[in-house]
Design a protein around this motif. Structure first.
Motif, PDB file in Angstrom:
ATOM      1  N   HIS A 173      17.676 122.524  53.862  1.00  0.00           N
ATOM      2  CA  HIS A 173      16.374 122.456  54.527  1.00  0.00           C
ATOM      3  C   HIS A 173      15.289 123.231  53.762  1.00  0.00           C
ATOM      4  CE1 HIS A 173      18.941 121.104  57.851  1.00  0.00           C
ATOM      5  NE2 HIS A 173      17.896 120.329  58.096  1.00  0.00           N
ATOM      6  N   ALA A 174      15.671 124.265  53.066  1.00  0.00           N
ATOM      7  CA  ALA A 174      14.695 125.028  52.278  1.00  0.00           C
ATOM      8  C   ALA A 174      14.133 124.193  51.139  1.00  0.00           C
ATOM      9  CB  ALA A 174      15.333 126.302  51.727  1.00  0.00           C
ATOM     10  N   LEU A 175      14.902 123.238  50.640  1.00  0.00           N
ATOM     11  CA  LEU A 175      14.451 122.420  49.527  1.00  0.00           C
ATOM     12  C   LEU A 175      13.666 121.184  49.944  1.00  0.00           C
ATOM     13  CD1 LEU A 175      17.637 122.607  47.296  1.00  0.00           C
ATOM     14  CD2 LEU A 175      15.479 123.816  46.993  1.00  0.00           C
ATOM     15  N   LYS A 176      13.609 120.902  51.229  1.00  0.00           N
ATOM     16  CA  LYS A 176      12.853 119.743  51.701  1.00  0.00           C
ATOM     17  C   LYS A 176      11.358 120.017  51.603  1.00  0.00           C
ATOM     18  CE  LYS A 176      16.274 117.713  54.667  1.00  0.00           C
ATOM     19  NZ  LYS A 176      16.596 117.163  55.966  1.00  0.00           N
ATOM     20  N   PRO A 177      10.578 119.002  51.235  1.00  0.00           N
ATOM     21  CA  PRO A 177       9.119 119.192  51.171  1.00  0.00           C
ATOM     22  C   PRO A 177       8.547 119.512  52.542  1.00  0.00           C
ATOM     23  CG  PRO A 177       9.763 117.060  50.256  1.00  0.00           C
ATOM     24  CD  PRO A 177      10.986 117.684  50.838  1.00  0.00           C
ATOM     25  N   VAL A 178       7.497 120.299  52.549  1.00  0.00           N
ATOM     26  CA  VAL A 178       6.848 120.684  53.801  1.00  0.00           C
ATOM     27  C   VAL A 178       5.949 119.571  54.297  1.00  0.00           C
ATOM     28  CG1 VAL A 178       5.354 122.369  54.893  1.00  0.00           C
ATOM     29  CG2 VAL A 178       6.896 123.060  53.069  1.00  0.00           C
TER      30      VAL A 178
ATOM     31  N   LEU B 118      18.889 129.188  42.090  1.00  0.00           N
ATOM     32  CA  LEU B 118      20.311 129.062  42.438  1.00  0.00           C
ATOM     33  C   LEU B 118      20.413 129.369  43.922  1.00  0.00           C
ATOM     34  CD1 LEU B 118      21.876 131.064  39.467  1.00  0.00           C
ATOM     35  CD2 LEU B 118      21.590 128.588  39.664  1.00  0.00           C
ATOM     36  N   MET B 119      20.719 128.341  44.742  1.00  0.00           N
ATOM     37  CA  MET B 119      20.659 128.515  46.185  1.00  0.00           C
ATOM     38  C   MET B 119      21.955 128.053  46.856  1.00  0.00           C
ATOM     39  SD  MET B 119      17.847 127.178  48.986  1.00  0.00           S
ATOM     40  CE  MET B 119      16.536 127.534  47.888  1.00  0.00           C
ATOM     41  N   ASP B 120      22.451 128.909  47.735  1.00  0.00           N
ATOM     42  CA  ASP B 120      23.589 128.573  48.576  1.00  0.00           C
ATOM     43  C   ASP B 120      23.156 127.497  49.567  1.00  0.00           C
ATOM     44  OD1 ASP B 120      25.960 128.606  49.982  1.00  0.00           O
ATOM     45  OD2 ASP B 120      25.703 130.609  50.802  1.00  0.00           O
ATOM     46  N   VAL B 121      24.072 126.638  49.953  1.00  0.00           N
ATOM     47  CA  VAL B 121      23.755 125.591  50.921  1.00  0.00           C
ATOM     48  C   VAL B 121      23.846 126.122  52.349  1.00  0.00           C
ATOM     49  CG1 VAL B 121      24.478 123.351  51.815  1.00  0.00           C
ATOM     50  CG2 VAL B 121      24.469 123.760  49.369  1.00  0.00           C
ATOM     51  N   ARG B 122      24.867 126.916  52.636  1.00  0.00           N
ATOM     52  CA  ARG B 122      25.076 127.432  53.996  1.00  0.00           C
ATOM     53  C   ARG B 122      24.607 128.874  54.100  1.00  0.00           C
ATOM     54  NH1 ARG B 122      31.123 125.136  54.840  1.00  0.00           N
ATOM     55  NH2 ARG B 122      30.530 122.966  55.172  1.00  0.00           N
ATOM     56  N   MET B 123      23.491 129.047  54.831  1.00  0.00           N
ATOM     57  CA  MET B 123      22.930 130.377  55.044  1.00  0.00           C
ATOM     58  C   MET B 123      22.300 130.429  56.427  1.00  0.00           C
ATOM     59  SD  MET B 123      20.940 131.172  51.491  1.00  0.00           S
ATOM     60  CE  MET B 123      20.029 129.642  51.532  1.00  0.00           C
ATOM     61  N   PRO B 124      22.181 131.630  56.993  1.00  0.00           N
ATOM     62  CA  PRO B 124      21.485 131.760  58.277  1.00  0.00           C
ATOM     63  C   PRO B 124      19.977 131.600  58.096  1.00  0.00           C
ATOM     64  CG  PRO B 124      22.109 133.910  57.446  1.00  0.00           C
ATOM     65  CD  PRO B 124      22.695 132.899  56.505  1.00  0.00           C
ATOM     66  N   VAL B 125      19.274 131.489  59.163  1.00  0.00           N
ATOM     67  CA  VAL B 125      17.814 131.370  59.235  1.00  0.00           C
ATOM     68  C   VAL B 125      17.359 129.989  58.766  1.00  0.00           C
ATOM     69  CG1 VAL B 125      15.568 132.331  58.648  1.00  0.00           C
ATOM     70  CG2 VAL B 125      17.521 133.868  58.932  1.00  0.00           C
ATOM     71  N   LEU B 126      17.490 129.690  57.481  1.00  0.00           N
ATOM     72  CA  LEU B 126      17.137 128.394  56.925  1.00  0.00           C
ATOM     73  C   LEU B 126      18.111 128.107  55.794  1.00  0.00           C
ATOM     74  CD1 LEU B 126      15.073 126.035  56.914  1.00  0.00           C
ATOM     75  CD2 LEU B 126      13.759 127.347  55.252  1.00  0.00           C
ATOM     76  N   ASP B 127      18.921 127.051  55.962  1.00  0.00           N
ATOM     77  CA  ASP B 127      19.937 126.775  54.942  1.00  0.00           C
ATOM     78  C   ASP B 127      19.300 126.187  53.687  1.00  0.00           C
ATOM     79  OD1 ASP B 127      19.737 123.913  55.147  1.00  0.00           O
ATOM     80  OD2 ASP B 127      21.059 123.957  56.874  1.00  0.00           O
TER      81      ASP B 127
ATOM     82  N   GLY C 282      17.028 131.114  53.103  1.00  0.00           N
ATOM     83  CA  GLY C 282      16.138 130.050  52.663  1.00  0.00           C
ATOM     84  C   GLY C 282      14.687 130.263  53.042  1.00  0.00           C
ATOM     85  N   ALA C 283      14.432 130.842  54.210  1.00  0.00           N
ATOM     86  CA  ALA C 283      13.050 131.082  54.640  1.00  0.00           C
ATOM     87  C   ALA C 283      12.352 132.046  53.679  1.00  0.00           C
ATOM     88  CB  ALA C 283      13.011 131.613  56.070  1.00  0.00           C
ATOM     89  N   GLN C 284      13.039 133.103  53.291  1.00  0.00           N
ATOM     90  CA  GLN C 284      12.471 134.044  52.327  1.00  0.00           C
ATOM     91  C   GLN C 284      12.275 133.371  50.967  1.00  0.00           C
ATOM     92  OE1 GLN C 284      15.141 137.366  52.289  1.00  0.00           O
ATOM     93  NE2 GLN C 284      14.501 138.090  54.303  1.00  0.00           N
TER      94      GLN C 284
END
Length: 73
Positions: free
Chosen positions: A68-73, A56-65, A40-42
């Motif tokens: 959380h990657a889809l939440k606004p900054v 297309l994004m997996d929900v469970r991933m290391p670094v940033l799931d 997610g961080a990348q």
């Protein structure tokens, strides 16, 4: 498809390299412009650098799931 139309640009985000590659091959075969990344961080960095039509994004991933990657900054 005429010369003025274009296929969607897709970002695939998944920590499973085999799944990423399989999805990439299927979508590229159908004419889509595809990029991939493994966390997610990348993905956040890629989206900041250029727009994508579909992610297309997996929900469970290391670094940033994916959640959380889809939440606004």
């Amino acid at each position: 498809m005429d010369s003025t139309s274009r296929q969607a640009t897709i970002l695939i985000v998944d920590d499973d390299p085999g799944l990423r590659r399989t999805l990439q091959m299927i979508l590229e075969h159908r004419g889509y412009d595809v990029e991939t990344t493994g966390d997610g961080a990348q993905a956040v960095e890629r989206v900041r650098a250029r727009p994508f039509d579909i992610i297309l994004m997996d929900v469970r991933m290391p670094v940033l799931d994916g959640v959380h990657a889809l939440k606004p900054v």
